[in-house]
Design a protein around this motif. Structure first.
Motif, PDB file in Angstrom:
ATOM      1  N   LEU A   1       0.828  -1.223   0.000  1.00 39.70           N
ATOM      2  CA  LEU A   1       0.000   0.000   0.000  1.00 39.70           C
ATOM      3  C   LEU A   1       0.855   1.264   0.000  1.00 39.70           C
ATOM      4  O   LEU A   1       0.592   2.189  -0.768  1.00 39.70           O
ATOM      5  N   ASP A   2       1.889   1.275   0.831  1.00 44.05           N
ATOM      6  CA  ASP A   2       2.697   2.505   0.923  1.00 44.05           C
ATOM      7  C   ASP A   2       3.726   2.617  -0.201  1.00 44.05           C
ATOM      8  O   ASP A   2       4.286   3.687  -0.439  1.00 44.05           O
ATOM      9  N   HIS A   3       4.004   1.498  -0.854  1.00 43.79           N
ATOM     10  CA  HIS A   3       4.959   1.497  -1.980  1.00 43.79           C
ATOM     11  C   HIS A   3       4.427   0.532  -3.024  1.00 43.79           C
ATOM     12  O   HIS A   3       3.650  -0.360  -2.711  1.00 43.79           O
ATOM     13  N   SER A   4       4.877   0.682  -4.270  1.00 42.19           N
ATOM     14  CA  SER A   4       4.443  -0.290  -5.292  1.00 42.19           C
ATOM     15  C   SER A   4       5.143  -1.622  -5.067  1.00 42.19           C
ATOM     16  O   SER A   4       6.348  -1.649  -4.779  1.00 42.19           O
ATOM     17  N   PRO A   5       4.404  -2.724  -5.218  1.00 41.73           N
ATOM     18  CA  PRO A   5       4.979  -4.059  -4.926  1.00 41.73           C
ATOM     19  C   PRO A   5       5.855  -4.565  -6.068  1.00 41.73           C
ATOM     20  O   PRO A   5       5.550  -5.551  -6.736  1.00 41.73           O
ATOM     21  N   LEU A   6       6.981  -3.887  -6.274  1.00 44.70           N
ATOM     22  CA  LEU A   6       7.795  -4.172  -7.457  1.00 44.70           C
ATOM     23  C   LEU A   6       8.679  -5.408  -7.327  1.00 44.70           C
ATOM     24  O   LEU A   6       9.072  -5.989  -8.330  1.00 44.70           O
ATOM     25  N   SER A   7       9.012  -5.795  -6.110  1.00 47.30           N
ATOM     26  CA  SER A   7       9.980  -6.892  -5.982  1.00 47.30           C
ATOM     27  C   SER A   7       9.356  -8.195  -6.475  1.00 47.30           C
ATOM     28  O   SER A   7       8.130  -8.341  -6.535  1.00 47.30           O
ATOM     29  N   GLU A   8      10.213  -9.162  -6.776  1.00 47.48           N
ATOM     30  CA  GLU A   8       9.754 -10.452  -7.292  1.00 47.48           C
ATOM     31  C   GLU A   8       8.848 -11.161  -6.273  1.00 47.48           C
ATOM     32  O   GLU A   8       7.818 -11.734  -6.624  1.00 47.48           O
ATOM     33  N   ALA A   9       9.230 -11.083  -4.995  1.00 39.65           N
ATOM     34  CA  ALA A   9       8.424 -11.766  -3.971  1.00 39.65           C
ATOM     35  C   ALA A   9       7.062 -11.086  -3.815  1.00 39.65           C
ATOM     36  O   ALA A   9       6.049 -11.755  -3.613  1.00 39.65           O
ATOM     37  N   CYS A  10       7.028  -9.761  -3.920  1.00 39.41           N
ATOM     38  CA  CYS A  10       5.736  -9.046  -3.856  1.00 39.41           C
ATOM     39  C   CYS A  10       4.880  -9.402  -5.067  1.00 39.41           C
ATOM     40  O   CYS A  10       3.696  -9.728  -4.944  1.00 39.41           O
ATOM     41  N   ARG A  11       5.493  -9.325  -6.234  1.00 40.93           N
ATOM     42  CA  ARG A  11       4.735  -9.630  -7.452  1.00 40.93           C
ATOM     43  C   ARG A  11       4.155 -11.030  -7.375  1.00 40.93           C
ATOM     44  O   ARG A  11       3.054 -11.301  -7.855  1.00 40.93           O
ATOM     45  N   GLY A  12       4.899 -11.935  -6.731  1.00 41.27           N
ATOM     46  CA  GLY A  12       4.421 -13.302  -6.600  1.00 41.27           C
ATOM     47  C   GLY A  12       3.075 -13.378  -5.899  1.00 41.27           C
ATOM     48  O   GLY A  12       2.176 -14.110  -6.324  1.00 41.27           O
ATOM     49  N   VAL A  13       2.921 -12.607  -4.829  1.00 41.61           N
ATOM     50  CA  VAL A  13       1.648 -12.624  -4.098  1.00 41.61           C
ATOM     51  C   VAL A  13       0.526 -12.170  -5.033  1.00 41.61           C
ATOM     52  O   VAL A  13      -0.567 -12.758  -5.056  1.00 41.61           O
ATOM     53  N   LEU A  14       0.796 -11.151  -5.819  1.00 42.82           N
ATOM     54  CA  LEU A  14      -0.234 -10.638  -6.732  1.00 42.82           C
ATOM     55  C   LEU A  14      -0.597 -11.678  -7.789  1.00 42.82           C
ATOM     56  O   LEU A  14      -1.774 -11.877  -8.106  1.00 42.82           O
ATOM     57  N   THR A  15       0.417 -12.365  -8.329  1.00 36.02           N
ATOM     58  CA  THR A  15       0.143 -13.407  -9.337  1.00 36.02           C
ATOM     59  C   THR A  15      -0.753 -14.495  -8.747  1.00 36.02           C
ATOM     60  O   THR A  15      -1.676 -14.975  -9.405  1.00 36.02           O
ATOM     61  N   VAL A  16      -0.475 -14.864  -7.495  1.00 33.34           N
ATOM     62  CA  VAL A  16      -1.285 -15.909  -6.855  1.00 33.34           C
ATOM     63  C   VAL A  16      -2.732 -15.446  -6.748  1.00 33.34           C
ATOM     64  O   VAL A  16      -3.666 -16.144  -7.179  1.00 33.34           O
ATOM     65  N   LEU A  17      -2.931 -14.247  -6.192  1.00 31.17           N
ATOM     66  CA  LEU A  17      -4.299 -13.758  -5.973  1.00 31.17           C
ATOM     67  C   LEU A  17      -5.031 -13.625  -7.306  1.00 31.17           C
ATOM     68  O   LEU A  17      -6.173 -14.068  -7.463  1.00 31.17           O
ATOM     69  N   HIS A  18      -4.346 -13.056  -8.267  1.00 29.02           N
ATOM     70  CA  HIS A  18      -4.952 -12.840  -9.581  1.00 29.02           C
ATOM     71  C   HIS A  18      -5.367 -14.166 -10.206  1.00 29.02           C
ATOM     72  O   HIS A  18      -6.468 -14.307 -10.731  1.00 29.02           O
ATOM     73  N   SER A  19      -4.497 -15.146 -10.101  1.00 28.67           N
ATOM     74  CA  SER A  19      -4.835 -16.411 -10.769  1.00 28.67           C
ATOM     75  C   SER A  19      -5.919 -17.176  -9.999  1.00 28.67           C
ATOM     76  O   SER A  19      -6.575 -18.043 -10.557  1.00 28.67           O
ATOM     77  N   LEU A  20      -6.129 -16.841  -8.727  1.00 28.27           N
ATOM     78  CA  LEU A  20      -7.247 -17.447  -7.981  1.00 28.27           C
ATOM     79  C   LEU A  20      -8.541 -16.666  -8.216  1.00 28.27           C
ATOM     80  O   LEU A  20      -9.582 -16.978  -7.632  1.00 28.27           O
ATOM     81  N   GLY A  21      -8.472 -15.639  -9.032  1.00 26.75           N
ATOM     82  CA  GLY A  21      -9.657 -14.842  -9.346  1.00 26.75           C
ATOM     83  C   GLY A  21      -9.956 -13.800  -8.276  1.00 26.75           C
ATOM     84  O   GLY A  21     -11.075 -13.291  -8.196  1.00 26.75           O
ATOM     85  N   LEU A  22      -8.966 -13.483  -7.444  1.00 26.78           N
ATOM     86  CA  LEU A  22      -9.177 -12.504  -6.376  1.00 26.78           C
ATOM     87  C   LEU A  22      -8.552 -11.172  -6.792  1.00 26.78           C
ATOM     88  O   LEU A  22      -7.485 -11.155  -7.406  1.00 26.78           O
ATOM     89  N   SER A  23      -9.214 -10.095  -6.422  1.00 23.43           N
ATOM     90  CA  SER A  23      -8.670  -8.803  -6.787  1.00 23.43           C
ATOM     91  C   SER A  23      -7.605  -8.413  -5.764  1.00 23.43           C
ATOM     92  O   SER A  23      -7.881  -8.280  -4.573  1.00 23.43           O
ATOM     93  N   PRO A  24      -6.343  -8.250  -6.208  1.00 26.27           N
ATOM     94  CA  PRO A  24      -5.274  -8.039  -5.233  1.00 26.27           C
ATOM     95  C   PRO A  24      -5.289  -6.662  -4.580  1.00 26.27           C
ATOM     96  O   PRO A  24      -4.790  -6.502  -3.471  1.00 26.27           O
ATOM     97  N   ARG A  25      -5.898  -5.668  -5.232  1.00 26.04           N
ATOM     98  CA  ARG A  25      -5.764  -4.304  -4.695  1.00 26.04           C
ATOM     99  C   ARG A  25      -6.774  -4.071  -3.576  1.00 26.04           C
ATOM    100  O   ARG A  25      -7.871  -3.583  -3.803  1.00 26.04           O
ATOM    101  N   GLN A  26      -6.414  -4.444  -2.359  1.00 25.35           N
ATOM    102  CA  GLN A  26      -7.306  -4.360  -1.201  1.00 25.35           C
ATOM    103  C   GLN A  26      -6.682  -3.439  -0.168  1.00 25.35           C
ATOM    104  O   GLN A  26      -5.489  -3.549   0.109  1.00 25.35           O
ATOM    105  N   SER A  27      -7.523  -2.549   0.423  1.00 26.59           N
ATOM    106  CA  SER A  27      -6.940  -1.640   1.418  1.00 26.59           C
ATOM    107  C   SER A  27      -6.673  -2.371   2.743  1.00 26.59           C
ATOM    108  O   SER A  27      -5.829  -1.962   3.526  1.00 26.59           O
ATOM    109  N   ASP A  28      -7.420  -3.428   3.002  1.00 28.59           N
ATOM    110  CA  ASP A  28      -7.017  -4.289   4.125  1.00 28.59           C
ATOM    111  C   ASP A  28      -7.249  -5.733   3.714  1.00 28.59           C
ATOM    112  O   ASP A  28      -7.744  -6.011   2.617  1.00 28.59           O
ATOM    113  N   LEU A  29      -6.867  -6.659   4.616  1.00 27.27           N
ATOM    114  CA  LEU A  29      -6.837  -8.066   4.184  1.00 27.27           C
ATOM    115  C   LEU A  29      -8.122  -8.838   4.520  1.00 27.27           C
ATOM    116  O   LEU A  29      -8.196 -10.042   4.281  1.00 27.27           O
TER     117      LEU A  29
END
Ligand code: RAT
Ligand code: ZN
Length: 412
Positions: free
Chosen positions: A82-110
């Motif tokens: 949230l405070d920075h763009s998730p540019l690192s490989e490990a951050c991007r990984g979380v987004l790929t997982v959520l996206h491929s599960l059909g979940l919208s990754p851009r959430q203000s809380d979990l």
């Protein structure tokens, strides 16, 4: 006339459709229950993200470790997503997982994400992830020295055949005096001093565990200072126990070289670093032991070229994976291209090192994309040299790279 499909499409399709045999992970057979991690909180407290989190927040180490997993995950989510763009490989990984599960990754809380994961049935979720990642089998990391894991092996359980075992023996080789005491407690007649009796008891220990877990190979990670031969407990145990054991039980010895453990102990699992390995040790091992097979991955970028050249010299050496700090797209592409250009397909480009089940999705999605780029480039060059690339060639090569070559090496 049929229109020829672009090479990139042909390669990508084969890569997507070919199941992978993941040769090194930290995942567990579902029978291990809570030891098999999954879900948003475990994804976020992955140690790769913990070390990145500490670069952004100023929470004291003690406070972080005293907090609950949910609180730690919240801090990491805020700092890295949230405070920075998730540019690192490990951050991007979380987004790929959520996206491929059909979940919208851009959430203000979990909250929403936690709710979704809480609704999944563990057994169905394992199937879903393996299918989505197109993973056919998984090598675990199984340590008799792990107090949570050992009792399960001792009591026995019905194995899921997709989860293969690998015997991990770091404490035995890097902390012999302490491990000797543990082996004694477990009924092996060893002493910290080097003796023939101790060697045969260590071999009995290795044989017992190899049989108990039906191990596919034996594995250790070693620091940059590892040398062989040497007047050290590590070198002595390798020469007298591990290598003879490997020959007797048909177990390759996997070496993960170049890790500096606990560079910053306050970071716990996230506190390990990297150093250049002395690869003369690997050369000596391969040259002196033609009847042993060695798997190797090295942690520093600088050690990659030397490792590949060694593999050209020793057919008992099989390089694998782009490990940990080299598991970044740019380095994977560089290392894989180097290996293809010097070894053809006689190596295993990647292992996932997943610690959380869902990570299989991103690790293999990202790897497949990079492999597609590397192979497309190579096949295009072959085509320019007049070599027609058949569909069956692509399939054969991809099968080899995604675990087929590794299995052949295991059986050789
Ligand atoms: O990549 C990792 O997760 C590291 O923490 C290590 O576990 C490494 O892969 C290893 O097997 O030692
Ligand atoms: Zn690992």
């Amino acid at each position: 006339m049929a229109i020829a499909r672009p090479m990139s499409e042909r390669v990508e399709r084969v890569l997507r459709q070919t199941p992978v045999h993941d040769i090194h992970t930290h995942l567990y057979d579902p029978a291990f229950g809570s030891l098999l991690l999954w879900g948003i909180d475990d994804l976020l407290v992955y140690h790769y993200l913990v070390s990145e989190g500490f670069r952004q927040f100023d929470i004291p180490y003690d406070r972080f470790w005293a907090a609950s997993k949910t609180e730690q995950a919240d801090w990491i989510w805020r700092a890295l997503f949230l405070d920075h763009s998730p540019l690192s490989e490990a951050c991007r990984g979380v987004l790929t997982v959520l996206h491929s599960l059909g979940l919208s990754p851009r959430q203000s809380d979990l909250g929403k994400l936690r709710k979704w994961f809480a609704e999944q049935k563990p057994a169905d979720y394992v199937e879903r992830v393996l299918k989505s990642a197109n993973v056919a089998s998984i090598c675990m990391t199984n340590s008799p020295f792990d107090d949570e894991e050992r009792p399960l092996w001792e009591s026995g359980f019905a194995r899921d055949p997709r989860f293969r075992a690998a015997l991990r023996i770091d404490p035995l080789l890097v902390d012999w005096p302490r491990s000797a005491a543990r082996l004694r407690d477990w009924g092996y007649d060893v002493t910290p001093e080097r003796s023939q009796r101790t060697v045969s008891e260590v071999r009995r220990f290795l044989a017992d565990w190899t049989r108990r877990i039906q191990s596919t190979y034996c594995m250790v990670s070693l620091p940059p200072g590892f040398t062989y031969p040497a007047d050290t407990d590590t070198a002595w145990l390798i020469r007298e126990a591990v290598l003879p054991h490997g020959r007797e039980h048909g177990q390759p010895f996997a070496l993960m070289l170049g890790v500096k453990r606990a560079v910053n102990p306050a970071l716990k699992l996230a506190g390990d670093g990297v150093g250049r390995s002395n690869l003369d040790a690997l050369q000596n091992l391969c040259a002196e032991n033609p009847d042993n097979r060695f798997l190797v991955t090295v942690l520093s970028r600088e050690s990659q070229h030397e490792t590949v050249v060694l593999a050209r010299k020793f057919r008992n050496l099989h390089p694998f994976g782009c490990w940990w700090f080299t598991n970044t797209p740019q380095l994977i592409e560089e290392i894989t291209t180097l290996r293809l250009e010097l070894l053809g397909t006689s190596f295993t480009p990647q292992h996932s090192d997943a610690r959380v089940l869902d990570q299989l999705i991103y690790k293999w999605d990202h790897t497949r994309r990079i492999l597609a780029r590397c192979l497309t480039h190579k096949y295009t060059e072959l085509a320019a040299s007049g070599w027609e690339i058949l569909e069956s060639d692509i399939q054969r090569d991809v099968t080899e790279l995604l675990g087929g070559g590794f299995d052949r090496f295991l059986r050789s």
